[in-house]
Design an enzyme around this catalytic site. Structure first.
Site, short mmCIF file in Angstrom:
data_model
loop_
_atom_site.label_atom_id
_atom_site.label_comp_id
_atom_site.label_asym_id
_atom_site.label_seq_id
_atom_site.Cartn_x
_atom_site.Cartn_y
_atom_site.Cartn_z
N ARG A 1 8.64 2.96 11.72
CA ARG A 1 9.74 2.53 10.85
C ARG A 1 11.04 2.31 11.62
O ARG A 1 11.57 3.23 12.24
CB ARG A 1 9.93 3.53 9.69
CG ARG A 1 10.26 4.93 10.09
CD ARG A 1 10.16 5.90 8.90
NE ARG A 1 8.78 6.22 8.60
CZ ARG A 1 8.32 7.43 8.28
NH1 ARG A 1 9.14 8.45 8.17
NH2 ARG A 1 7.04 7.63 8.04
N SER B 1 6.05 7.43 13.19
CA SER B 1 6.03 6.12 12.53
C SER B 1 6.70 5.01 13.33
O SER B 1 7.53 5.25 14.22
CB SER B 1 6.76 6.27 11.20
OG SER B 1 7.14 5.02 10.70
N ARG C 1 -1.66 12.41 10.25
CA ARG C 1 -0.40 13.10 10.55
C ARG C 1 -0.27 14.34 9.71
O ARG C 1 -0.70 14.35 8.56
CB ARG C 1 0.79 12.21 10.22
CG ARG C 1 0.87 11.08 11.15
CD ARG C 1 2.25 10.52 11.29
NE ARG C 1 2.12 9.68 12.44
CZ ARG C 1 2.49 8.40 12.49
NH1 ARG C 1 3.09 7.87 11.45
NH2 ARG C 1 2.31 7.72 13.57
N ASP D 1 3.40 -1.02 11.63
CA ASP D 1 2.93 0.29 11.21
C ASP D 1 2.27 0.90 12.43
O ASP D 1 1.54 0.22 13.15
CB ASP D 1 1.92 0.17 10.07
CG ASP D 1 1.60 1.53 9.49
OD1 ASP D 1 2.18 1.88 8.46
OD2 ASP D 1 0.81 2.27 10.11
N ASP E 1 0.80 -1.23 0.00
CA ASP E 1 0.00 0.00 0.00
C ASP E 1 0.83 1.28 0.00
O ASP E 1 0.44 2.29 -0.57
CB ASP E 1 -0.94 0.02 1.22
CG ASP E 1 -0.21 -0.23 2.54
OD1 ASP E 1 1.03 -0.38 2.51
OD2 ASP E 1 -0.87 -0.30 3.58
N HIS E 2 2.02 1.24 0.60
CA HIS E 2 2.78 2.49 0.79
C HIS E 2 3.56 2.94 -0.44
O HIS E 2 3.94 4.09 -0.54
CB HIS E 2 3.76 2.34 1.95
CG HIS E 2 3.13 2.50 3.30
ND1 HIS E 2 2.14 1.66 3.76
CD2 HIS E 2 3.34 3.39 4.29
CE1 HIS E 2 1.78 2.04 4.98
NE2 HIS E 2 2.51 3.09 5.32
C1 MIC Z 1 3.08 6.51 8.57
O1 MIC Z 1 1.87 6.74 8.65
O2 MIC Z 1 3.95 7.30 8.96
C2 MIC Z 1 3.53 5.20 8.01
C3 MIC Z 1 4.18 5.45 6.74
O3 MIC Z 1 2.41 4.37 7.77
C4 MIC Z 1 4.47 4.56 9.01
C5 MIC Z 1 5.12 3.34 8.56
C6 MIC Z 1 6.32 3.56 7.70
O4 MIC Z 1 7.06 4.50 7.88
O5 MIC Z 1 6.53 2.69 6.86
C7 MIC Z 1 3.87 4.28 10.37
O6 MIC Z 1 2.99 4.99 10.78
O7 MIC Z 1 4.34 3.38 11.08
FE1 SF4 Z 2 -0.75 4.74 5.04
FE2 SF4 Z 2 0.28 5.42 7.41
FE3 SF4 Z 2 -1.14 7.15 5.94
FE4 SF4 Z 2 -2.33 5.13 7.06
S1 SF4 Z 2 -1.31 6.81 8.12
S2 SF4 Z 2 -2.67 5.85 4.97
S3 SF4 Z 2 -0.82 3.52 6.91
S4 SF4 Z 2 0.82 6.27 5.43
#
Ligand code: MIC
Ligand code: SF4
Length: 755
Positions: free
Chosen positions: A645, A643, A448, A160, A95-96
């Site tokens: 990550r 995140s 976010r 995630d 998805d990302h």
């Molecule tokens: C996000 O919302 O910041 C992400 C991208 O989903 C991350 C995961 C990532 O950095 O791959 C998260 O929230 O953990």
């Molecule tokens: Fe994707 Fe993270 Fe955004 Fe949700 S918050 S849509 S998992 S990047």
């Protein structure tokens, strides 16, 4: 047939007895969170009354979910663990990595092409180790989990931070780094400090413009980005029961923004309806039989002060719609105060883009309510002023809202439907703009809004709000519009007012989908050979990290002293860098490039004390590492917020950073640092941060005596010959110190599995 129904049935069958035992041991009524946690204790942690916020406990989660941007590193690590198959049901979701540019079909085709190597890798590793694979276009991890896997009373972890979305279906669903996922997939116990409990009592009932999103926007304003740290937020009360299941999911999802370990709701009618609507009547029937065990005991909810560490009460009847931001999700403005806030803070008054959808807000209800406004715009001859995009959360949602006309309504008002993926939410957005550096405002229904997150432009002020509000604001094109009170002028020059949004919780004709996008693994994948090309710039097999030595933590250099907010987006940016998530060496070139250097107020401009020259952050770290000099990161509050990550920990580790010393950490980041065998330390006296000078030598003389509960000493040798010495605290238990001694948690697992 629902996925893993046997596992769910076995859990429910055993539940009454288990709960009885827990109630007896704890000798008091139980909250839902406690019921779920205590019925998922790993055999290595005996049933006893654990101290919240203090004791480390081993758990045995029911399942694991991974999204493509984190799964690469998680699976590269899992491959080193030495197992043939995953120990619990696990899934991977693509998805990302899909970039939003023109619209769903084209963008997906491009993604399949440019990410082919990574998708092939994830698909073959999944097939080999028995992991369910959701292909690109299937949807966003949390939406797919809610639609297919989440079950009341269950416990899961996901790589995630928005994994808590599963709380919408009464789970304890926790976001973790990839190394934690490896523990569970390898059948090892998974460790977590027994969370504290925050109870949120919801009274009243929402109406009009207010939606579930406003509950969490309000909670974020109350608790701030740090307020939920180390705690599970449990919602209850008549107001909680009045919310749809997916609305509950939104609230739990965005609980990540207050740092909460997770959030959850007790099983109720709304969850039962959702399970049945998503083809899981069997799960609903089983849950109905044990429903008293799938919610908190009545006494806990009647006298919450006695059973929760903190209690908040929110009256849904008087809750106003909110808009939060910019740059931080906890800057909460009720809509009635927002126009004033725009004025006073000089936020750019024109709304350039409204974006709805994402894992947070893409339910049928969300899209139906937002579409009711889109239809009004057309009917009332309002010309939509802002750009407008929609990201459906899953193919099932997209297919259904396409059939039922909501997508058409968005398109008629001028909206663009993007792929079922993260897209702009994670900076995978090729935004069309005449000036990429201009100060501008956008509002999203995402969760976010850190600087640069959506489009890479630090001048973009991103705000978050409900999909309904985003749609109304986009119609007006103005940041000062209050749809509850203000009117708009239509194409005929008439003054018109938007009626409050309306919508239904679930599709009256049921959900439908042609190809949901799931690929089941082979029964026996042992013959599959997973290949990683030597010269690939997207994937790289890992080399085990070497344990730290006393020598290495003596006379280290200050690499980064970060000032102010330093989220995982500052440490390891997403967007354009997502493509290197499976290649540690390449992605390390983004390490700390977004952090503000406390010595000069600039980003990615660091003094290399050895050469006397300024360089990019990763270059300076590489220089130190290659010259045998260890380095240290210093930071302020809640470092690593955002995140899950683990790249934000693996990259500094790879670049030779031995210690990260801050005023406070975000939970997942602190664990990620520990897992990679580094030192995550906090100032005992936060003012000691000010003592750190650019050209100091940093030493930890008592590292050799590293022990649980015992502070370490930091010695700063300043270049003028003077010295500062202070204590730093840590939260390592013995098992975690063993990770450091082994070089990483993964090294430790390998030692154990191959012993
Ligand atoms: C996000 O919302 O910041 C992400 C991208 O989903 C991350 C995961 C990532 O950095 O791959 C998260 O929230 O953990
Ligand atoms: Fe994707 Fe993270 Fe955004 Fe949700 S918050 S849509 S998992 S990047």
């Amino acid at each position: 047939m629902p996925f893993d129904i046997d596992m769910i049935k076995a859990h429910y069958d055993a539940l009454p007895k288990k709960i009885e035992a827990v109630r007896k041991e704890l000798g008091r009524p139980l909250t839902l969170s406690e019921k779920i946690l205590y019925t998922h204790l790993h055999e290595e942690s005996p049933l006893q009354n654990y101290n919240r916020g203090k004791d480390y406990v081993f758990f045995a989660p029911d399942r694991v979910a991974m999204q493509d941007a984190t799964a690469q590193m998680a699976l590269l690590q899992f491959m080193m663990a030495g197992r043939d198959k995953v120990a619990v049901p696990s899934t991977v979701h693509c998805d990302h990595l899909i970039q939003a540019e023109v619209g769903a079909d084209k963008d997906l085709a491009v993604a399949n092409d440019v990410n082919k190597e990574v998708y092939d890798f994830l698909a073959s590793v999944s097939n080999k180790y028995g992991i369910g694979f959701w292909k690109p276009g299937a949807g966003i991890i949390h939406q797919i989990v809610l639609e297919n896997y989440a079950f009341p009373g269950g416990m899961m972890i996901g790589t995630d931070s928005h994994t808590p979305n599963g709380g919408g279906l009464g789970m304890v669903a926790i976001g973790v780094g990839g190394a934690d996922a490896v523990d569970v997939m390898a059948g090892m116990p998974w460790e977590l400090k027994m969370p504290k409990l925050i109870g949120v009592k919801l009274t009243g009932k929402m109406s009009g413009w207010t939606s579930s999103k406003d509950v969490i926007l309000k909670v974020a304003g109350i608790l701030t980005v740090k307020g939920g740290t180390g705690a599970i937020v449990e919602y209850f009360g008549e107001g909680a029961q009045s919310l749809s299941c997916t609305g509950k999911g939104t609230i739990c999802n965005m609980g990540a923004e207050i740092g909460a370990t997770t959030s959850t709701f007790g099983y109720d009618e709304a969850m039962s309806r959702y399970l049945r609507a998503t083809d899981r009547a069997e799960v609903a029937d089983l849950a109905d039989q044990v429903q008293e065990h799938l919610t908190g005991d009545a006494e806990c909810y009647a006298n919450p002060e006695q059973y929760f560490d903190q209690v908040i009460e929110i009256d849904l009847s008087t809750l106003e719609p909110h808009i939060n931001g910019p740059y931080t999700p906890d800057l909460a403005w009720p809509i009635s105060k927002f126009a004033e806030a725009v004025e006073e803070n000089n936020y750019p008054p024109e709304l350039e883009v409204g974006l709805i959808g994402s894992c947070t807000n893409s339910s049928y209800e969300d899209l139906d309510r937002a579409a009711s406004l889109a239809k009004q715009a057309v009917a009332k001859k309002l010309k939509v002023k802002s750009e407008f995009t929609v990201t459906p959360g899953s193919e099932q949602i997209r297919y259904t809202v396409n059939r039922d006309g909501q997508l058409k309504a968005f398109e008629e008002m001028g909206g663009v439907v993007l792929a079922n993926a993260c897209g702009p939410c994670i900076g995978q957005w090729a935004r069309h703009t005449d000036d990429p550096d201009r100060a501008n405002s956008i509002i999203t229904s995402f969760n976010r809004n850190f600087s640069k997150r959506n489009d890479g432009n630090p001048q973009t002020r991103a705000f978050v709000a409900s999909p309904e509000l985003v749609t109304a604001m986009a119609i007006s094109g103005s940041m000062k519009f209050n749809p509850l009170t203000d009117t708009l002028i239509n194409e005929d020059g008439e003054e018109v007012k938007l009626d409050p949004p309306t919508g239904v919780e679930l599709p009256p004709k049921g959900f439908a989908v042609e190809d949901a996008g799931f690929i089941a693994p082979m029964k026996d994948g042992s013959g599959i050979d997973v290949k990683v090309k030597e010269d690939s710039d997207r994937l790289q097999l890992l080399d085990p990290f070497k344990p730290l030595t006393q020598d290495q933590v003596t006379k280290m250099r200050v690499w980064v002293k970060a000032k102010g907010k330093c989220t995982t987006d500052h440490i390891s940016m997403a967007g354009p860098w997502l493509k290197y998530r499976g290649h540690l060496e390449n992605i390390s070139n983004n390490c700390y490039i977004g952090a503000v250097n406390a010595f000069n107020g600039e980003t990615n401009k660091i003094l290399n004390v050895e050469t006397g020259e300024y360089g990019a952050a990763p270059d300076v770290a590489t220089y130190y590492r290659d010259n045998g000099i260890g380095s240290v990161v210093f930071g302020e509050e809640n470092l690593g917020e955002g995140s899950s990550r683990e790249h934000a920990a693996m990259e500094p580790r790879f670049l030779g950073v031995h210690a990260v010393i801050v005023k406070s950490f975000a939970r997942i980041h602190e664990t990620n640092l520990k897992k990679q065998g580094m030192l995550a330390l906090t100032f005992v006296n936060p003012d000691d941060y000010d003592k750190v000078r650019q050209d100091d030598y940093v030493s930890i003389p008592d590292f050799k005596d590293f022990a649980p509960g015992k502070n370490l000493t930091i010695v700063l040798d300043h270049s003028d010959g003077t010295q500062d010495k202070f204590e730093v605290a840590h939260t390592y238990n013995q098992a975690q110190i063993d990770w450091v001694n082994a070089g990483s948690a993964l090294n430790k697992i390998r030692q154990e599995l191959t012993a």
